[in-house]
Design an enzyme around this catalytic site. Structure first.
Site, PDB file in Angstrom:
ATOM      1  N   CYS A   1       6.445  -0.043 -12.052  1.00 48.63           N
ATOM      2  CA  CYS A   1       7.157   0.426 -10.851  1.00 48.63           C
ATOM      3  C   CYS A   1       7.241   1.953 -10.780  1.00 48.63           C
ATOM      4  O   CYS A   1       7.740   2.504  -9.796  1.00 48.63           O
ATOM      5  CB  CYS A   1       8.551  -0.179 -10.774  1.00 48.63           C
ATOM      6  SG  CYS A   1       8.500  -1.960 -10.463  1.00 48.63           S
TER       7      CYS A   1
ATOM      8  N   HIS B   1       8.517   1.952   7.412  1.00 50.48           N
ATOM      9  CA  HIS B   1       7.259   2.695   7.293  1.00 50.48           C
ATOM     10  C   HIS B   1       7.474   4.091   6.693  1.00 50.48           C
ATOM     11  O   HIS B   1       6.978   5.091   7.209  1.00 50.48           O
ATOM     12  CB  HIS B   1       6.535   2.761   8.641  1.00 50.48           C
ATOM     13  CG  HIS B   1       5.874   1.468   8.984  1.00 50.48           C
ATOM     14  ND1 HIS B   1       6.574   0.399   9.487  1.00 50.48           N
ATOM     15  CD2 HIS B   1       4.590   1.062   8.853  1.00 50.48           C
ATOM     16  CE1 HIS B   1       5.743  -0.610   9.676  1.00 50.48           C
ATOM     17  NE2 HIS B   1       4.531  -0.242   9.289  1.00 50.48           N
TER      18      HIS B   1
ATOM     19  N   GLU C   1      13.678  -7.833  -1.871  1.00 49.47           N
ATOM     20  CA  GLU C   1      12.505  -6.986  -2.090  1.00 49.47           C
ATOM     21  C   GLU C   1      11.217  -7.809  -2.094  1.00 49.47           C
ATOM     22  O   GLU C   1      10.182  -7.352  -1.609  1.00 49.47           O
ATOM     23  CB  GLU C   1      12.661  -6.244  -3.416  1.00 49.47           C
ATOM     24  CG  GLU C   1      11.511  -5.307  -3.729  1.00 49.47           C
ATOM     25  CD  GLU C   1      11.685  -4.597  -5.056  1.00 49.47           C
ATOM     26  OE1 GLU C   1      12.260  -3.503  -5.049  1.00 49.47           O
ATOM     27  OE2 GLU C   1      11.245  -5.149  -6.088  1.00 49.47           O
TER      28      GLU C   1
END
Length: 146
Positions: free
Chosen positions: A37, A78, A130
């Site tokens: 990550c 975005h 998530e």
């Protein structure tokens, strides 16, 4: 959006509002314990915001659904969340854009808006998914629930 049932927050307010929405965003966690990550990667997040209160505003709303979506969706959709220096601080591990921290930041954004409303609604919970199998719930510890 898939219809979901979210964990219920116990409260005695007369009204409870829930707003679902999704947004696409990328992030990375700049800490060696984050493993893969640490690399920039993206998710399609699904969020649910729970707001409650006893009083409606002059238009008959607890809070306008559109305002909730605008405050959060427009801010995160975005984006590379690490680039939101007004929200996240990559020099402080408590502010890396993990799902946990993102849920807390979403709460802070919503509650700051609610604090300005004359009917004083309260954000009780942010549910942030998530991935299809991983989600976080943030509930403020000091929340005053009547």
């Amino acid at each position: 959006m898939i219809q979901q049932i979210y964990p219920v927050v116990s409260h005695s307010f007369q009204y409870e509002l829930n707003k679902d929405f999704h947004f696409a965003a990328a992030h990375y966690v700049p800490h060696e314990a984050a493993g893969k990550c640490q690399q920039t990667h993206g998710h399609t997040y699904f969020a649910n915001v729970t707001i409650a209160g006893d009083n409606l505003d002059a238009s008959g709303f607890l809070v306008n659904f559109k305002d909730v979506k605008t405050l959060l969706h427009d801010k995160f959709d975005h984006t590379v969340m690490n680039d939101h220096h007004d929200v996240f601080d990559d020099t402080n591990s408590n502010d890396f854009p993990t799902t946990e921290v993102t849920a807390r930041k979403m709460y802070e954004i919503i509650q700051a808006h609610l604090d300005q409303l004359p009917n004083q609604p309260k954000c009780l919970q942010i549910f942030l998914r998530e991935t299809p199998t991983s989600y976080v719930i943030f509930r403020p510890k000091a929340n005053i629930q009547s």
